[in-house]
Design a protein around this motif. Structure first.
Motif, mmCIF file in Angstrom:
data_model
loop_
_atom_site.group_PDB
_atom_site.id
_atom_site.type_symbol
_atom_site.label_atom_id
_atom_site.label_comp_id
_atom_site.label_asym_id
_atom_site.label_seq_id
_atom_site.Cartn_x
_atom_site.Cartn_y
_atom_site.Cartn_z
ATOM 1 N N VAL A 62 105.518 -88.503 -89.366
ATOM 2 C CA VAL A 62 104.735 -87.836 -88.312
ATOM 3 C C VAL A 62 104.978 -88.513 -86.963
ATOM 4 O O VAL A 62 105.218 -87.855 -85.947
ATOM 5 C CB VAL A 62 103.229 -87.842 -88.663
ATOM 6 N N ILE A 63 104.948 -89.855 -86.957
ATOM 7 C CA ILE A 63 105.117 -90.603 -85.697
ATOM 8 C C ILE A 63 106.497 -90.320 -85.084
ATOM 9 O O ILE A 63 106.646 -90.229 -83.868
ATOM 10 C CB ILE A 63 104.921 -92.116 -85.931
ATOM 11 N N THR A 64 107.516 -90.161 -85.947
ATOM 12 C CA THR A 64 108.886 -89.956 -85.445
ATOM 13 C C THR A 64 109.263 -88.482 -85.284
ATOM 14 O O THR A 64 110.398 -88.165 -84.929
ATOM 15 C CB THR A 64 109.914 -90.636 -86.371
ATOM 16 N N GLY A 65 108.326 -87.574 -85.574
ATOM 17 C CA GLY A 65 108.586 -86.155 -85.355
ATOM 18 C C GLY A 65 109.298 -85.451 -86.487
ATOM 19 O O GLY A 65 109.648 -84.282 -86.370
ATOM 20 N N LYS A 66 109.505 -86.154 -87.596
ATOM 21 C CA LYS A 66 110.206 -85.540 -88.730
ATOM 22 C C LYS A 66 109.292 -84.543 -89.449
ATOM 23 O O LYS A 66 109.748 -83.531 -89.976
ATOM 24 C CB LYS A 66 110.631 -86.659 -89.686
ATOM 25 N N THR A 67 107.999 -84.855 -89.459
ATOM 26 C CA THR A 67 107.009 -83.981 -90.104
ATOM 27 C C THR A 67 105.948 -83.608 -89.071
ATOM 28 O O THR A 67 105.468 -84.477 -88.343
ATOM 29 C CB THR A 67 106.333 -84.714 -91.282
ATOM 30 N N ARG A 68 105.608 -82.338 -89.005
ATOM 31 C CA ARG A 68 104.546 -81.880 -88.094
ATOM 32 C C ARG A 68 103.214 -81.837 -88.852
ATOM 33 O O ARG A 68 103.134 -81.190 -89.890
ATOM 34 C CB ARG A 68 104.861 -80.467 -87.585
ATOM 35 N N PRO A 69 102.181 -82.484 -88.330
ATOM 36 C CA PRO A 69 100.901 -82.455 -89.046
ATOM 37 C C PRO A 69 100.196 -81.111 -88.908
ATOM 38 O O PRO A 69 100.456 -80.354 -87.966
ATOM 39 C CB PRO A 69 100.090 -83.562 -88.359
#
Length: 258
Positions: A62-69
């Motif tokens: 999430v922090i690196t933008g790989k997964t969108r919360p």
């Protein structure tokens, strides 16, 4: 949208500070993160621990933008809303990640690996042919000294020990000048001597930048951690010094008692 900055008057000029608030992520009905909230100060070295499936990797994604919360907010430093940025933009604002398995270029020398990291142009041969400036050489030499590979710059990366490859990758990440480094299980598979050297390295990195370390090796965590966050079932179970964490009955029950 300034409401967030007003809610956190201390947010200004905090390069490297991280604010994760009420973040939830579901995969096929499974809540990988469940209203997770985490704050990190600039220059802080934080260890993230917890049983498998607790949400540690998902949080880094999430922090690196790989997964969108599905819900929540993630802010970095001066009001940078990470949820509005792509993975590449997040790297550009100063968040770097090192995965568990080192991904160095084994056929290239330590020096060439560092040169590649320095030049953002990912076309290998263009980079290797380009002349390095004096300041770039200085930065590479500094990184090589810090990671303990100053004497090994001409060695092929493939001939390094597992621990040395991990340090080389940390050096490559450093040359991208991140304000926040996310480091995943750095000491897995290392010898005791390499583990001690890695502890010194991570402590040296913190201060000028923030460092978030995910690790299972409790002895290692004990040796570096000033502040520990324990995740369980996608949320923060406990937070504090290692001594506080080790004596917390909830942590003992779900994690340390294993």
């Amino acid at each position: 949208m300034n409401t967030h900055a007003e809610a956190h008057p201390s947010l200004d000029h905090h390069r490297g500070a991280l604010f994760v608030e009420n973040v939830s992520v579901s995969f096929d009905g499974f809540k990988a993160l469940n209203e997770l909230t985490l704050y990190m100060d600039p220059g802080e070295l934080r260890c993230l621990i917890g049983p498998n499936g607790a949400g540690k990797t998902t949080l880094m994604d999430v922090i690196t933008g790989k997964t969108r919360p599905d819900a929540g907010e993630v802010f970095f430093g001066d009001r940078i809303d990470l949820l509005r940025l792509s993975e590449a933009q997040i790297a550009e604002v100063g968040i770097g990640r090192k995965f568990q398995k080192p991904t160095v270029f084994e056929q290239l020398s330590v020096h060439e690996n560092l040169a590649l990291a320095l030049k953002q142009d990912r076309r290998v041969w263009a980079t290797l042919r380009a002349k390095l400036t004096g300041s770039e050489r200085d930065r590479m030499d500094e990184a090589a000294v810090l990671i303990g590979l100053a004497e090994n710059q001409q060695r092929l990366a493939g001939t390094l020990s597992h621990g040395q490859k991990q340090w080389l990758e940390i050096g490559m990440l450093l040359l991208q000048e991140p304000h926040l480094m996310l480091i995943d299980e750095p000491v897995a598979g290392m010898t005791r001597g390499e583990i001690e050297r890695t502890a010194e390295l991570l402590q040296a990195l913190a201060g000028e930048r923030s460092v978030l370390v995910v690790e299972h090796d409790m002895e290692f965590v004990r040796s570096i951690a000033r502040h520990v966050t324990v995740l369980h079932q996608g949320h923060v179970l406990a937070e504090g010094t290692m001594a506080q964490i080790q004596s917390d009955p909830r942590v003992i029950e779900v994690y340390l008692g294993e």
